[in-house]
Design a protein around this motif. Structure first.
Motif, PDB file in Angstrom:
ATOM      1  N   MET A 167      -2.635  -0.446 -14.776  1.00  0.00           N
ATOM      2  CA  MET A 167      -2.617  -0.291 -13.231  1.00  0.00           C
ATOM      3  C   MET A 167      -3.306   1.254 -13.164  1.00  0.00           C
ATOM      4  SD  MET A 167      -1.568  -0.466  -9.962  1.00  0.00           S
ATOM      5  CE  MET A 167      -0.419  -1.767  -9.851  1.00  0.00           C
ATOM      6  N   SER A 168      -4.017   1.378 -11.934  1.00  0.00           N
ATOM      7  CA  SER A 168      -4.883   2.532 -12.019  1.00  0.00           C
ATOM      8  C   SER A 168      -4.238   3.463 -10.866  1.00  0.00           C
ATOM      9  CB  SER A 168      -6.334   2.298 -11.333  1.00  0.00           C
ATOM     10  OG  SER A 168      -6.168   1.629  -9.986  1.00  0.00           O
ATOM     11  N   ARG A 169      -4.499   4.874 -10.779  1.00  0.00           N
ATOM     12  CA  ARG A 169      -3.668   5.609  -9.829  1.00  0.00           C
ATOM     13  C   ARG A 169      -4.241   5.238  -8.487  1.00  0.00           C
ATOM     14  NH1 ARG A 169      -5.588  11.403 -10.566  1.00  0.00           N
ATOM     15  NH2 ARG A 169      -7.691  10.540 -11.294  1.00  0.00           N
ATOM     16  N   GLN A 170      -5.566   4.991  -8.248  1.00  0.00           N
ATOM     17  CA  GLN A 170      -6.003   4.490  -6.804  1.00  0.00           C
ATOM     18  C   GLN A 170      -5.112   3.241  -6.384  1.00  0.00           C
ATOM     19  OE1 GLN A 170      -7.697   5.124  -9.630  1.00  0.00           O
ATOM     20  NE2 GLN A 170      -8.856   6.706  -9.108  1.00  0.00           N
ATOM     21  N   GLY A 171      -4.937   2.182  -7.376  1.00  0.00           N
ATOM     22  CA  GLY A 171      -4.266   1.134  -7.064  1.00  0.00           C
ATOM     23  C   GLY A 171      -2.938   1.483  -6.457  1.00  0.00           C
ATOM     24  N   PHE A 172      -1.977   2.363  -7.320  1.00  0.00           N
ATOM     25  CA  PHE A 172      -0.720   2.789  -6.943  1.00  0.00           C
ATOM     26  C   PHE A 172      -0.739   3.476  -5.557  1.00  0.00           C
ATOM     27  CE2 PHE A 172       2.729   5.683  -6.847  1.00  0.00           C
ATOM     28  CZ  PHE A 172       3.683   4.862  -6.968  1.00  0.00           C
ATOM     29  N   TRP A 173      -1.606   4.162  -5.489  1.00  0.00           N
ATOM     30  CA  TRP A 173      -1.872   5.215  -4.073  1.00  0.00           C
ATOM     31  C   TRP A 173      -1.883   4.315  -2.929  1.00  0.00           C
ATOM     32  CZ3 TRP A 173      -2.829  10.609  -3.670  1.00  0.00           C
ATOM     33  CH2 TRP A 173      -2.916  11.206  -2.579  1.00  0.00           C
ATOM     34  N   LYS A 174      -2.616   3.089  -2.869  1.00  0.00           N
ATOM     35  CA  LYS A 174      -2.512   2.109  -1.908  1.00  0.00           C
ATOM     36  C   LYS A 174      -1.019   1.533  -1.748  1.00  0.00           C
ATOM     37  CE  LYS A 174      -7.593   0.977  -2.358  1.00  0.00           C
ATOM     38  NZ  LYS A 174      -8.594  -0.056  -2.731  1.00  0.00           N
ATOM     39  N   ILE A 175      -0.618   1.103  -2.772  1.00  0.00           N
ATOM     40  CA  ILE A 175       0.619   0.577  -2.744  1.00  0.00           C
ATOM     41  C   ILE A 175       1.720   1.428  -2.177  1.00  0.00           C
ATOM     42  CG2 ILE A 175       2.684  -0.175  -4.223  1.00  0.00           C
ATOM     43  CD1 ILE A 175       0.520  -1.015  -6.082  1.00  0.00           C
ATOM     44  N   LEU A 176       1.730   2.694  -2.352  1.00  0.00           N
ATOM     45  CA  LEU A 176       2.476   3.735  -1.905  1.00  0.00           C
ATOM     46  C   LEU A 176       2.373   3.830  -0.312  1.00  0.00           C
ATOM     47  CD1 LEU A 176       4.789   5.708  -2.227  1.00  0.00           C
ATOM     48  CD2 LEU A 176       2.829   7.524  -3.000  1.00  0.00           C
ATOM     49  N   LYS A 177       1.363   3.917   0.120  1.00  0.00           N
ATOM     50  CA  LYS A 177       0.760   4.189   1.521  1.00  0.00           C
ATOM     51  C   LYS A 177       1.449   2.926   2.245  1.00  0.00           C
ATOM     52  CE  LYS A 177      -1.667   7.905   1.701  1.00  0.00           C
ATOM     53  NZ  LYS A 177      -1.315   9.084   2.455  1.00  0.00           N
ATOM     54  N   GLN A 178       1.037   1.690   1.836  1.00  0.00           N
ATOM     55  CA  GLN A 178       1.692   0.404   2.451  1.00  0.00           C
ATOM     56  C   GLN A 178       3.299   0.534   2.503  1.00  0.00           C
ATOM     57  OE1 GLN A 178       0.196  -2.611  -0.108  1.00  0.00           O
ATOM     58  NE2 GLN A 178      -1.849  -2.383   0.780  1.00  0.00           N
ATOM     59  N   TYR A 179       4.071   0.959   1.622  1.00  0.00           N
ATOM     60  CA  TYR A 179       5.521   0.909   1.584  1.00  0.00           C
ATOM     61  C   TYR A 179       6.006   2.098   2.624  1.00  0.00           C
ATOM     62  CZ  TYR A 179       5.674  -2.701  -2.102  1.00  0.00           C
ATOM     63  OH  TYR A 179       5.547  -3.860  -2.968  1.00  0.00           O
ATOM     64  N   ALA A 180       5.186   3.244   2.668  1.00  0.00           N
ATOM     65  CA  ALA A 180       5.487   4.129   3.452  1.00  0.00           C
ATOM     66  C   ALA A 180       5.546   3.843   4.820  1.00  0.00           C
ATOM     67  CB  ALA A 180       4.654   5.459   3.016  1.00  0.00           C
ATOM     68  N   LEU A 181       4.570   2.969   5.252  1.00  0.00           N
ATOM     69  CA  LEU A 181       4.258   2.668   6.478  1.00  0.00           C
ATOM     70  C   LEU A 181       4.976   1.543   6.995  1.00  0.00           C
ATOM     71  CD1 LEU A 181       2.085   2.609   9.030  1.00  0.00           C
ATOM     72  CD2 LEU A 181       0.856   0.624   7.686  1.00  0.00           C
ATOM     73  N   SER A 182       5.447   0.458   6.009  1.00  0.00           N
ATOM     74  CA  SER A 182       6.605  -0.387   6.360  1.00  0.00           C
ATOM     75  C   SER A 182       8.027   0.321   6.456  1.00  0.00           C
ATOM     76  CB  SER A 182       6.649  -1.632   5.180  1.00  0.00           C
ATOM     77  OG  SER A 182       6.747  -0.917   4.142  1.00  0.00           O
ATOM     78  N   ALA A 183       8.171   1.610   5.916  1.00  0.00           N
ATOM     79  CA  ALA A 183       9.340   2.014   5.860  1.00  0.00           C
ATOM     80  C   ALA A 183       9.474   2.952   7.077  1.00  0.00           C
ATOM     81  CB  ALA A 183       9.679   3.002   4.802  1.00  0.00           C
ATOM     82  N   GLY A 184       8.342   3.071   7.783  1.00  0.00           N
ATOM     83  CA  GLY A 184       8.558   3.839   8.977  1.00  0.00           C
ATOM     84  C   GLY A 184       8.297   5.427   8.989  1.00  0.00           C
ATOM     85  N   ILE A 185       8.041   5.795   7.809  1.00  0.00           N
ATOM     86  CA  ILE A 185       7.795   7.079   7.177  1.00  0.00           C
ATOM     87  C   ILE A 185       6.478   7.732   7.871  1.00  0.00           C
ATOM     88  CG2 ILE A 185       7.801   8.931   5.548  1.00  0.00           C
ATOM     89  CD1 ILE A 185       9.700   6.945   3.915  1.00  0.00           C
ATOM     90  N   ASN A 186       6.437   8.701   8.820  1.00  0.00           N
ATOM     91  CA  ASN A 186       5.398   8.890   9.378  1.00  0.00           C
ATOM     92  C   ASN A 186       4.540  10.065   8.780  1.00  0.00           C
ATOM     93  OD1 ASN A 186       5.539   7.147  11.598  1.00  0.00           O
ATOM     94  ND2 ASN A 186       6.981   8.856  12.499  1.00  0.00           N
ATOM     95  N   ALA A 187       5.202  10.993   7.788  1.00  0.00           N
ATOM     96  CA  ALA A 187       4.680  11.934   6.871  1.00  0.00           C
ATOM     97  C   ALA A 187       3.534  11.481   6.061  1.00  0.00           C
ATOM     98  CB  ALA A 187       5.690  12.529   6.006  1.00  0.00           C
ATOM     99  N   ASP A 188       2.534  12.278   5.819  1.00  0.00           N
ATOM    100  CA  ASP A 188       1.649  12.244   4.802  1.00  0.00           C
ATOM    101  C   ASP A 188       2.178  11.913   3.499  1.00  0.00           C
ATOM    102  OD1 ASP A 188      -0.858  11.461   3.572  1.00  0.00           O
ATOM    103  OD2 ASP A 188      -1.737  13.359   3.910  1.00  0.00           O
ATOM    104  N   ILE A 189       2.326  10.900   2.808  1.00  0.00           N
ATOM    105  CA  ILE A 189       3.048  10.767   1.419  1.00  0.00           C
ATOM    106  C   ILE A 189       1.959  10.554   0.670  1.00  0.00           C
ATOM    107  CG2 ILE A 189       4.692   9.404   0.019  1.00  0.00           C
ATOM    108  CD1 ILE A 189       6.234   8.601   2.344  1.00  0.00           C
ATOM    109  N   THR A 190       2.164  11.463  -0.422  1.00  0.00           N
ATOM    110  CA  THR A 190       1.389  11.174  -1.876  1.00  0.00           C
ATOM    111  C   THR A 190       2.124  10.769  -2.980  1.00  0.00           C
ATOM    112  OG1 THR A 190       1.357  13.553  -2.476  1.00  0.00           O
ATOM    113  CG2 THR A 190      -0.385  12.795  -0.882  1.00  0.00           C
ATOM    114  N   PRO A 191       1.863  10.367  -4.233  1.00  0.00           N
ATOM    115  CA  PRO A 191       2.606  10.128  -5.220  1.00  0.00           C
ATOM    116  C   PRO A 191       3.504  11.516  -5.588  1.00  0.00           C
ATOM    117  CG  PRO A 191       0.632   9.096  -5.421  1.00  0.00           C
ATOM    118  CD  PRO A 191       0.452   9.868  -4.222  1.00  0.00           C
ATOM    119  N   HIS A 192       2.545  12.679  -5.249  1.00  0.00           N
ATOM    120  CA  HIS A 192       3.283  13.778  -5.851  1.00  0.00           C
ATOM    121  C   HIS A 192       4.337  14.134  -4.999  1.00  0.00           C
ATOM    122  CE1 HIS A 192       2.005  16.450  -9.250  1.00  0.00           C
ATOM    123  NE2 HIS A 192       2.069  17.573  -8.253  1.00  0.00           N
ATOM    124  N   THR A 193       4.416  13.453  -3.506  1.00  0.00           N
ATOM    125  CA  THR A 193       5.668  13.736  -2.823  1.00  0.00           C
ATOM    126  C   THR A 193       6.968  13.488  -3.270  1.00  0.00           C
ATOM    127  OG1 THR A 193       4.140  13.436  -0.912  1.00  0.00           O
ATOM    128  CG2 THR A 193       6.571  13.352  -0.570  1.00  0.00           C
TER     129      THR A 193
END
Length: 293
Positions: free
Chosen positions: A214-240
């Motif tokens: 798995m790549s960092r870029q691939g995980f980044w996209k996954i995280l963004k999708q789950y943050a959106l589905s969780a209704g979290i409006n903050a700009d989340i990064t893996p470092h969050t």
């Protein structure tokens, strides 16, 4: 000049054992600087402190942050120190340049409730769900960098003892994992990973759907999708998740030295930002809750 940069990067990699991310940052900084000096027709031995200041003014005009410029200065100091050691130059022009003042912003963290919402998004009903659940749980359970997680091999996980072995450059550390994370990893390793593996000699812990690491870029996209589905409006990064891990430990009584060890910070001052963050949050709670605030 490019040969000098390449030899410098190899030196940092072999002698200083720096991480891939750090090496990439050094290389990018030097490419920018060499492009600038070429445009100005200034050879490396002729670079002065004024040349570097002019370079930084150019970066600032282009909107580069103070943190980026400070990092560039550190890069140039190390680069010229290397050039002195190999007798290319006799002085280090970067030593006379002062780093710009950088406003230290407190990192954004998620609340425990937001963490629960985020980590509940992956459904362990298919290969992707098992894998994504394990990745999110591991990041929050250990506070490791996403690049470190992507470099983990199957042999770095000890489910029986409840820890992972994490290495970054010359730094190695053993980090405990809790019951929830252990369960998620066990389910992924036993249920999903064997079906994702395509090559018998594949050692990577986390694999994409093609069976590759798995790549960092691939995980980044996954995280963004789950943050959106969780209704979290903050700009989340893996470092969050890394910041949230440290802040939540501190808020629940962990000491800074232990957090420093788990995060892999070389200097305790880097970890102390979480103490400032906890103090800021306490002030907010006080203002909202105290009748005379």
């Amino acid at each position: 000049m490019s040969d000098l940069v390449n030899s410098f990067i190899r030196y940092l990699e072999k002698e200083k054992k720096l991480s891939k991310n750090t090496l990439t940052s050094y290389e990018n900084d030097l490419k920018l600087f060499l492009t600038f000096t070429n445009q100005k027709s200034v050879a490396l031995p002729d670079v002065s402190g004024d040349t570097i200041q002019e370079f930084f003014k150019m970066l600032k005009k282009k909107g580069r942050a103070g943190t980026t410029i400070s990092r560039c200065l550190a890069t140039l100091k190390n680069f010229y120190a290397y050039l002195i050691s190999v007798n290319i130059v006799s002085t280090n022009p970067a030593e006379t340049v002062k780093a710009p003042k950088v406003e230290k912003k407190l990192p954004h963290i998620l609340t425990p409730n937001e963490i629960d919402l985020l980590l509940d998004q992956p459904r362990a009903t298919d290969l992707k769900g098992f894998r994504d659940k394990a990745m999110l749980e591991l990041l929050y359970a250990t506070g490791i960098r996403v690049s470190e997680m992507m470099e983990l091999d199957l042999s770095d996980v000890n489910l029986d003892m409840g820890f992972i072995h994490c290495s970054s450059g010359s730094h190695e550390r053993i980090i405990p994992i809790g019951k929830i994370c252990t369960t998620a990893l066990t389910e992924y390793i036993n249920t999903a990973r064997p079906l994702l593996v395509k090559a018998k000699n594949e050692n990577a812990l986390f694999l994409n759907l093609l069976g590759h690491r798995m790549s960092r870029q691939g995980f980044w996209k996954i995280l963004k999708q789950y943050a959106l589905s969780a209704g979290i409006n903050a700009d989340i990064t893996p470092h969050t998740l890394r910041h949230s891990f440290a802040a939540h430990l501190l808020e629940n009584g962990a000491d800074l030295r232990s957090i420093q060890s788990m995060l892999g910070h070389a200097d305790i001052s880097t970890t102390q930002v979480y103490a400032r963050l906890a103090g800021s949050r306490l002030k907010d709670v006080y203002k909202k809750a105290h009748p005379r605030a």
